[in-house]
Design a protein around this motif. Sequence first.
Motif, PDB file in Angstrom:
ATOM      1  N   ILE A  15     103.153  69.899  94.656  1.00  0.00           N
ATOM      2  CA  ILE A  15     101.884  70.146  93.968  1.00  0.00           C
ATOM      3  C   ILE A  15     101.581  71.638  93.922  1.00  0.00           C
ATOM      4  O   ILE A  15     101.229  72.190  92.876  1.00  0.00           O
ATOM      5  CB  ILE A  15     100.735  69.387  94.672  1.00  0.00           C
ATOM      6  CG1 ILE A  15     100.986  67.881  94.613  1.00  0.00           C
ATOM      7  CG2 ILE A  15      99.412  69.726  94.018  1.00  0.00           C
ATOM      8  CD1 ILE A  15      99.983  67.061  95.395  1.00  0.00           C
TER       9      ILE A  15
ATOM     10  N   LEU B 260      90.583  64.365  90.086  1.00  0.00           N
ATOM     11  CA  LEU B 260      91.676  63.552  90.632  1.00  0.00           C
ATOM     12  C   LEU B 260      91.371  62.063  90.463  1.00  0.00           C
ATOM     13  O   LEU B 260      92.262  61.274  90.137  1.00  0.00           O
ATOM     14  CB  LEU B 260      91.900  63.887  92.111  1.00  0.00           C
ATOM     15  CG  LEU B 260      92.500  65.270  92.371  1.00  0.00           C
ATOM     16  CD1 LEU B 260      92.595  65.550  93.862  1.00  0.00           C
ATOM     17  CD2 LEU B 260      93.879  65.382  91.735  1.00  0.00           C
TER      18      LEU B 260
ATOM     19  N   GLY C  10     101.499  73.761  90.538  1.00  0.00           N
ATOM     20  CA  GLY C  10     100.195  74.315  90.175  1.00  0.00           C
ATOM     21  C   GLY C  10     100.265  75.816  89.977  1.00  0.00           C
ATOM     22  O   GLY C  10      99.753  76.354  88.988  1.00  0.00           O
TER      23      GLY C  10
ATOM     24  N   LEU D  87      94.286  76.687  95.665  1.00  0.00           N
ATOM     25  CA  LEU D  87      94.957  75.553  95.029  1.00  0.00           C
ATOM     26  C   LEU D  87      95.877  74.835  96.008  1.00  0.00           C
ATOM     27  O   LEU D  87      95.903  73.608  96.083  1.00  0.00           O
ATOM     28  CB  LEU D  87      95.764  76.102  93.833  1.00  0.00           C
ATOM     29  CG  LEU D  87      96.988  75.352  93.361  1.00  0.00           C
ATOM     30  CD1 LEU D  87      96.569  74.383  92.291  1.00  0.00           C
ATOM     31  CD2 LEU D  87      98.028  76.288  92.803  1.00  0.00           C
TER      32      LEU D  87
ATOM     33  N   LEU E 292      87.147  69.161  91.970  1.00  0.00           N
ATOM     34  CA  LEU E 292      88.536  68.719  91.836  1.00  0.00           C
ATOM     35  C   LEU E 292      88.679  67.237  92.164  1.00  0.00           C
ATOM     36  O   LEU E 292      89.443  66.513  91.513  1.00  0.00           O
ATOM     37  CB  LEU E 292      89.441  69.565  92.735  1.00  0.00           C
ATOM     38  CG  LEU E 292      90.928  69.214  92.709  1.00  0.00           C
ATOM     39  CD1 LEU E 292      91.493  69.318  91.307  1.00  0.00           C
ATOM     40  CD2 LEU E 292      91.720  70.108  93.644  1.00  0.00           C
TER      41      LEU E 292
ATOM     42  N   VAL F 269      95.701  69.243  88.606  1.00  0.00           N
ATOM     43  CA  VAL F 269      95.634  70.393  89.509  1.00  0.00           C
ATOM     44  C   VAL F 269      95.935  71.685  88.734  1.00  0.00           C
ATOM     45  O   VAL F 269      95.275  72.704  88.913  1.00  0.00           O
ATOM     46  CB  VAL F 269      96.614  70.205  90.691  1.00  0.00           C
ATOM     47  CG1 VAL F 269      96.790  71.492  91.468  1.00  0.00           C
ATOM     48  CG2 VAL F 269      96.102  69.114  91.617  1.00  0.00           C
TER      49      VAL F 269
ATOM     50  N   ASP G  58      93.831  72.937  98.377  1.00  0.00           N
ATOM     51  CA  ASP G  58      93.178  71.814  97.700  1.00  0.00           C
ATOM     52  C   ASP G  58      94.120  70.641  97.515  1.00  0.00           C
ATOM     53  O   ASP G  58      93.681  69.520  97.261  1.00  0.00           O
ATOM     54  CB  ASP G  58      92.659  72.254  96.320  1.00  0.00           C
ATOM     55  CG  ASP G  58      91.328  72.959  96.441  1.00  0.00           C
ATOM     56  OD1 ASP G  58      90.770  72.957  97.546  1.00  0.00           O
ATOM     57  OD2 ASP G  58      90.852  73.502  95.428  1.00  0.00           O
ATOM     58  N   SER G  59      95.428  70.901  97.607  1.00  0.00           N
ATOM     59  CA  SER G  59      96.368  69.796  97.395  1.00  0.00           C
ATOM     60  C   SER G  59      96.159  68.707  98.445  1.00  0.00           C
ATOM     61  O   SER G  59      96.567  67.574  98.243  1.00  0.00           O
ATOM     62  CB  SER G  59      97.804  70.310  97.414  1.00  0.00           C
ATOM     63  OG  SER G  59      98.141  70.738  98.716  1.00  0.00           O
TER      64      SER G  59
END
Lengths: 369, 254
Positions: free
Chosen positions: A168, A214, A172, A302, A210, A241, A305-306
């Motif tokens: 991811i 998702l 991203g 990012l 986010l 993402v 955030d995964s």
Amino acid sequence: MTMTKQTYVPGTHPSLPPPKGTTGIAYWLKMNLFSSLSNSVITLLAIYLLYLAIPPAINWLFLDATFVGTSRKDCAPDGACLAFIGERFNLFVYGFYPAELRWRVNLTAILLVVASAAVLWDKIPARKYMLWFALAYPLIAAWLLLGGLGLESVSTHLFGGLMLTLTIGVTGIVCSLPLGILLALGRQSNLPIIKYFCIGFIEFIRGVPLITLLFVASTMLSYFLPPGSTFDLLLRVLIMVSLFASAYMAEVIRGGLQALPKGQLEAAESLGLNYGQSMRFIILPQALKVSIPGIVNTFIGLYKDSTLVIVIGLLDPLGIGRASVADSAWLGLSTEVYLFVAIFFFISCFGMSRYSLYLENKLNTGHKR
Amino acid sequence: MSEAQSNSTNDLCIEIRNMNKWYGDFHVLKNINLEVSRGEKIVICGPSGSGKSTMIRCINRLEEHQQGDIIVDGTELTNDLKNIDAVRREVGMVFQHFNLFPHLTVLENCTLAPIWVRNTPKAEAEATAMEFLERVKIPEQANKYPGQLSGGQQQRVAIARSLCMRPNIMLFDEPTSALDPEMIKEVLDTMVSLAEEGITMLCVTHEMGFAKKVADRVIFMDEGEIIESNKPHEFFDNPQHDRTKLFLSQILGH
């Protein structure tokens, strides 16, 4: 009043060494740690706190720790139970990826290092060919991880742990930078359609959490797609993402574009460069350079955030950690597990931030004010 | 007809007819008429805000005019991007703040446009660039970055960078205003030697010594209008308008 000062004929004054006691370690200590009474107190206090914290931590983590064992009972009561981490290590790294196919994940990771080195390090031998390899890498990685074309297929719902985070994160990062550049340039466009599309996109994405995106990716998207169409969940997550990060990226890069003096574009135009050439050779190299701290900031955000993919049922290292903590054979080990996950994230994020500093120094051509 | 056309392009390098420009409601350039012959050197002066920079920036379309015609080397400036690019290829510009590209070396600054706009092979572009860097007397700085040079050196690089495109016309927008006094001379010397080679020059400057030495014509602007246009000795010794007299008394008063 005695004048002992040496006088020189004008124009012959030599460069003298600095006065004694204004250079060296002692001077540095004095200036930085003991420059005043309050600073000295704070320094001593900090040293004392470190003395309180570090030796017990080392005892717990290394000296009293248990490295081998098959259940909670094998672990020493006062030390870290690292045997648990060792037992779950493969789960943390590969998720549920089939054990006999893990060499494909390893190979993908090794090739990722090679491809990143080609992109990130400009002194690599035969860089031109290495960059072609880096360009082809996403396809190679997808083939190795997913299978097909002669390799056994692996479904993406078996992805998990570190490899999921890296999948991811890297996707991203690789997608959001070019998308962000396009959005930032589009936002400054003279063509109203492009301009307002970009503004609308950026503001919409930035206005929505986010997690919401998702959820949309995991549940709602299937209502809009024709019934029976299979659209891989991981792919949907990757798209969401990337779009999410690109909106933030666009604003970071727009900041960089605005930091450039207007004269740069004028000089480029007056030399006859067209819009594309001006952007490619003059504006973007400088704007991106100014934006490096913000860009890396977005990358790190990012990447972390995964971990949110847990809400739609994908298990990243944090998700696996949470599941492991609940294991009845290994109760009460949340410190070890979360520490392990924290160290993993810290190493990758700290690495990115150091690379950004290296890049800033390398690109500094002496016009920093 | 074709004869008349070729005739006019031969004599006239730049032709500005009844040109007007506004910034919003503000009328910056009022009915400008100017004809510049090939090889002519023109110095434009006037108080700040009089529109001198705006006028020469209209000539390579860094500023857009709303009324009137500007014809550069036989090409009329319209919204047609092809015409604009064609004009910009032939017109070099030197800015007050140099506007060198700080992320490129001096040599790369000079070769970028020839390579990408004129499709010159890299080796040839570099040879040309070194030639012009020698002309402005700083070939030894070719591999440095602009940030490592003094202001005067940077401005000479900027001149060399423009010359590498082999322009027919050079525009100078207050090229010495941002320089320390000791560096003004080296830039002016470069400009004088350029003038002696017969390139068409339009120069916004307050260096009156330079104007007396090289200008074929001096133009005085105030509040968006061309007030006076004359040969240098006439202009300085016998100004026609009170506004010009006042301006000259102020800048030559010390």
